[in-house]
Enzyme design. Structure first.
Site, short mmCIF file in Angstrom:
data_model
loop_
_atom_site.label_atom_id
_atom_site.label_comp_id
_atom_site.label_asym_id
_atom_site.label_seq_id
_atom_site.Cartn_x
_atom_site.Cartn_y
_atom_site.Cartn_z
CD GLU A 2 13.45 -42.25 -6.07
OE1 GLU A 2 13.68 -43.43 -6.46
OE2 GLU A 2 12.30 -41.79 -5.90
CB SER A 18 29.72 -26.83 -16.09
OG SER A 18 30.06 -28.18 -15.98
CG HIS A 59 20.81 -24.95 -10.14
ND1 HIS A 59 20.77 -24.56 -11.46
CD2 HIS A 59 22.10 -25.29 -9.89
CE1 HIS A 59 21.99 -24.67 -11.98
NE2 HIS A 59 22.81 -25.10 -11.05
#
Lengths: 358, 481
Positions: free
Chosen positions: B164, B250, B379
């Site tokens: 959120e 990443s 994802h």
């Protein structure tokens, strides 16, 4: 140390027919203690023996290192320190470096060998995205400073595309790693020990052409040479020449010939390409007003371009002539055409004269 | 033995079902002593087989391997002995090549590209949270089970809060672990705090289990001054040296070979610890996975590879990712022991990881665990997965196959949990996190590239500060100069 009297003959290329005794500025690592005349691979072998003997968390691994390595740099290590510390890896460069990063991240000295610099590319992701950023991305919670990657690089007379490459420029573009290239046996031993003990990941390129042919007095004791400090190995006043590794011997021959024509050349060995010692080169160019850079790697995008740009930024008004670069051609490294491709003594000499007479 | 060698085609043609074949094998069990039958069976492993099934029959082999009741020490040397004891006669000539021992056969048979039996998936709790009968699992105390459940709920809450926050623009990016709570928490619970973790990026539950606080997660996501990573990376790139959790990067699968090197170090130091690395189904396609598996086997390193096979690599389904029967089958190709587990069964995950850890540490071997699950969330916040998969599929997995609910049912059945405890838990998870903290100073742009700041960076820092002075409006106000 006179590079001409270090090198015997360069097979297949311009021969040094006479060995003149030659004195240059002495290098560090001099001094007391025994010194023996040994070649480059023996000097590297000594450094590795010392590294493993002085730190029981040091490891040497890579393809074929166990029996001594294809260039004999790891001779005797497995017998002396055991298979747990000196071992063959599977044929997989990304695995060698990835494994090495993990080992180093746990506080060990991971000395990885890549069999030829030409084969380092599978490990490029691990080097650039992982090793180079390991400390930074973790906020210094982690680091893989204990990692040293050694690889033979450069022309060897008959190596062709895949046994002759000089890939240093790719790595010099990566903040977070260091790139070091020795010019001689004595330099190699001291620099390699510094690289191994440096708390940052280092790529150490060894000029394979010098493995057997370069012979020099090398102290037997444990010594280290500083990183990121360039060395003026020949004093001069008319032009500054900058190089590294095997190319310095060729440049030195050119300097000797230039001297006969009354041109006084200052020759600098950069030694560490990343981070490189701008101050020493700049001070020299302020003195001479001219600079020539020479490397075997192709000229476009080679590390000479970085040196040239930095010197022009810093010394523009002092320069008497454009920065000269005498480098490999923009082709894959050829076999039959190697003598044409290479930045030879005469190419350098021509460029020295052109720069001085600009 | 001749029965198997001479007329394989007849056997196949006569088989009506695999049960039939198994009963044939069982027959052979009863007629000869166990070891010589295993010889036969292993003989078949070496003959190229087109249609005879690979050996996944739990009765015949795997009981020695995968399903141990409570720490039966795996007799890892048994397999090798069997191979050595294949009799060397005219039918079974074993020859030593430098590349390995081989058994010749005059019949040309290709190894099938796929097993005729899917690799088994270990689960002990059914979808209703009931213990399946005759299941083997590692027992969990009430305290640990309740802690596991609480952490799974907390992980869900954490995901909701930060998801959120991203949607409201307070953080730039977030990655949820919805649907994979059991993998995260149960595996973490089965490890010790000395085990070194090399995550991909969908395993914050491991950090949570080890004590990373909501505020610490928030600091990294907001990139504020208290971020251990000093604001350098995108959100969810957590790292904690005190919790032995290496910083997320990443790049996919790059952490896997690191885990092997770290495991080797642990072995050399004779530590009672292993390395653990996590990655997804997509990550197994990377060369680093292959490199690491091979290195782990050759170096005999105590590392656990946990693959979260959640069916999706962003929008790429597993059918576009590989054609093997999942991941666990690949273990054998590298000489790595492996198991496929229901990743949504927290008890099975716990058992498998616990057992794997013991084997890894005591036997100095790698273990591959394939945890099958479903990526319920997108994802990342940059993805809308309804673009490539049906919304009702997502909903079904979210509701009917929720690992958290399933485990809750089990602890309730045990009398360890109830609705009061549930409401207490949910209200206690404080969602107050400080976000309006200062960012790290601009000096942290230049530190930690190396151990010390080199001269070129000092110079750049000086020039940058001059630029900032000249053009302050170009720069964010919350980064102290």
């Amino acid at each position: 140390m006179g590079l001409r009297n270090i090198i015997g003959r360069r097979l297949g290329l311009g021969l040094v027919r006479r060995r003149k005794p030659f004195s240059t500025a002495t290098c560090d690592g001099d001094g007391n203690g025994n010194a023996k005349s040994i070649n480059l691979y023996s000097a590297i072998n000594q450094a590795l023996h010392i590294a493993l003997e002085t730190d029981n968390r040091a490891f040497v691994f890579g393809e074929d290192v166990s029996f001594g390595g294809v260039f004999r740099c790891t001779t005797g290590l497995a017998d002396r320190f055991g298979k747990a510390r000196v071992f063959n890896t599977p044929l997989c460069e990304q695995g060698i470096v990835g494994f090495g990063i993990g080992l180093a991240a746990m506080g060990n000295r991971a000395i990885a060998e890549i069999q030829f610099a030409d084969y380092i590319y599978p490990a490029f992701d691990q080097i650039v995205n992982e090793a180079a950023k390991f400390r930074y991305r973790s906020g210094n919670q982690f680091n893989c400073g204990g990692l040293t990657i050694r690889a033979p690089y450069g022309a060897v007379g008959h190596g062709g595309h895949y046994h002759s490459q000089s890939p240093e420029a790719f790595f010099c573009h990566v903040p977070g790693i260091k790139v070091v290239i020795p010019r001689s046996p004595r330099q190699a031993k001291g620099l390699l020990l510094s690289c191994i003990r440096d708390p940052n990941p280092v790529v150490f390129f060894e000029p394979k052409w010098l493995y057997r042919l370069a012979v020099e007095e090398v102290p037997e004791h444990d010594y280290m040479l500083p990183l990121s400090e360039a060395e003026v190995i020949r004093q001069g006043s008319d032009i500054t020449l900058v190089g590294w590794g095997a190319q310095l011997s060729v440049m030195e021959q050119a300097c000797n010939e230039a001297e006969k024509d009354g041109i006084s050349c200052e020759l600098i060995d950069l030694k560490t390409l990343l981070p490189w010692d701008k101050e020493t080169v700049e001070a020299s160019v302020r003195k001479t007003g001219r600079v020539l850079i020479s490397h075997e790697a192709p000229v476009t995008g080679g590390f000479g371009a970085e040196i040239s740009a930095s010197i022009v930024e810093r010394c523009f008004l002092r320069l008497e002539a454009p920065v000269a670069r005498v480098c490999g051609l923009d082709t894959p490294f050829p076999l039959v055409f190697e003598p044409f491709y290479m930045p030879t003594k005469n190419k350098i000499l021509d460029a020295i004269k052109a720069t001085v007479n600009y | 033995m001749a029965f198997y060698l001479k007329n394989p085609r007849n056997i196949i043609n006569n088989l009506k079902s695999k049960v039939g074949l198994w009963s044939l094998m069982k027959q052979s069990h009863s007629t000869c002593c166990y070891s010589s039958c295993l010889n036969t069976i292993h003989l078949h492993r070496f003959l190229p087989l087109t249609t005879l099934p690979q050996f996944t029959n739990p009765e015949s082999i795997s009981h020695k391997k995968g399903h141990f009741p409570h720490f039966q020490r795996f007799q890892s040397t048994t397999t090798e002995k069997q191979i050595d004891s294949v009799p060397n006669d005219e039918h079974n000539q074993v020859l030593d090549f430098p590349g390995g021992k081989v058994v010749f056969s005059p019949e040309m048979r290709f190894l099938s590209e796929s097993p005729s039996v899917y690799s088994q998936c270990y689960r002990v709790l059914d979808d209703a949270g009931q213990l399946i009968s005759h299941s083997n699992f590692v027992p969990v105390s009430e305290e640990v089970a309740v802690k596991m459940y609480s952490n799974m709920v907390t992980l869900q809450t954490l995901d909701t809060i930060f998801y959120e926050a991203q949607r409201q623009g307070r953080i730039s990016f977030y990655v949820t672990s919805i649907g994979e709570e059991a993998i995260n928490i149960a595996s973490a619970a089965a490890l010790t705090s000395d085990d070194i973790v090399f995550p991909q990026y969908r395993e914050p539950g491991v950090l949570l289990w080890r004590g990373f606080t909501l505020q610490e997660f928030a600091n990294q996501c907001f990139g504020n001054k208290a971020d251990y990573g000093k604001g350098r990376q995108m959100p969810i790139h957590y790292g904690s040296n005190k919790l032995n959790y290496f910083t997320v990067s990443s790049t996919i699968a790059t952490q896997i070979p690191h885990a092997v090197g770290a495991a080797y170090s642990l072995k050399m130091d004779k530590k009672d610890a292993c390395a653990v690395t996590y990655f997804g189904d997509g990550g197994t396609s990377e060369g680093d996975f292959h490199a690491a598996m091979n290195f782990a086997a050759v170096t005999e390193s105590p590392v656990i590879f946990i693959c979260r096979n959640n069916g999706w690599a962003i929008s790429t389904p597993t059918s576009d990712q590989f054609r093997s029967d999942g991941i666990a089958v690949r273990g054998q190709a590298y000489g790595v022991r492996s198991i496929r587990v229901d990743g949504n069964d927290a008890l099975a995950m716990y058992s498998a990881v616990r057992s794997a850890r013991q084997m890894a540490v005591n036997e100095h071997r790698p273990i591959l665990i394939e945890a099958v699950t479903y990526r319920v969330g997108h994802h990342s916040t940059s993805d809308d997965s309804t673009k490539y998969r049906p919304a009702d599929e997502i909903e079904w997995w979210r509701m009917a196959r929720d690992p958290v609910t399933r485990f809750r049912k089990w602890i309730e059945i045990n009398g360890w949990w109830g609705s009061e405890a549930e409401s207490q838990l949910r209200s206690s998870i404080r969602s107050q996190i400080a976000e309006r903290a200062e960012k790290p100073p601009v000096n942290d742009l230049f530190t930690d590239v190396y151990d010390n700041i080199p001269s070129n960076l000092r110079e750049q820092e000086k020039l940058l500060k001059e630029t900032i002075n000249r053009h302050p409006k170009d720069y964010p106000a919350d980064v102290p100069i």
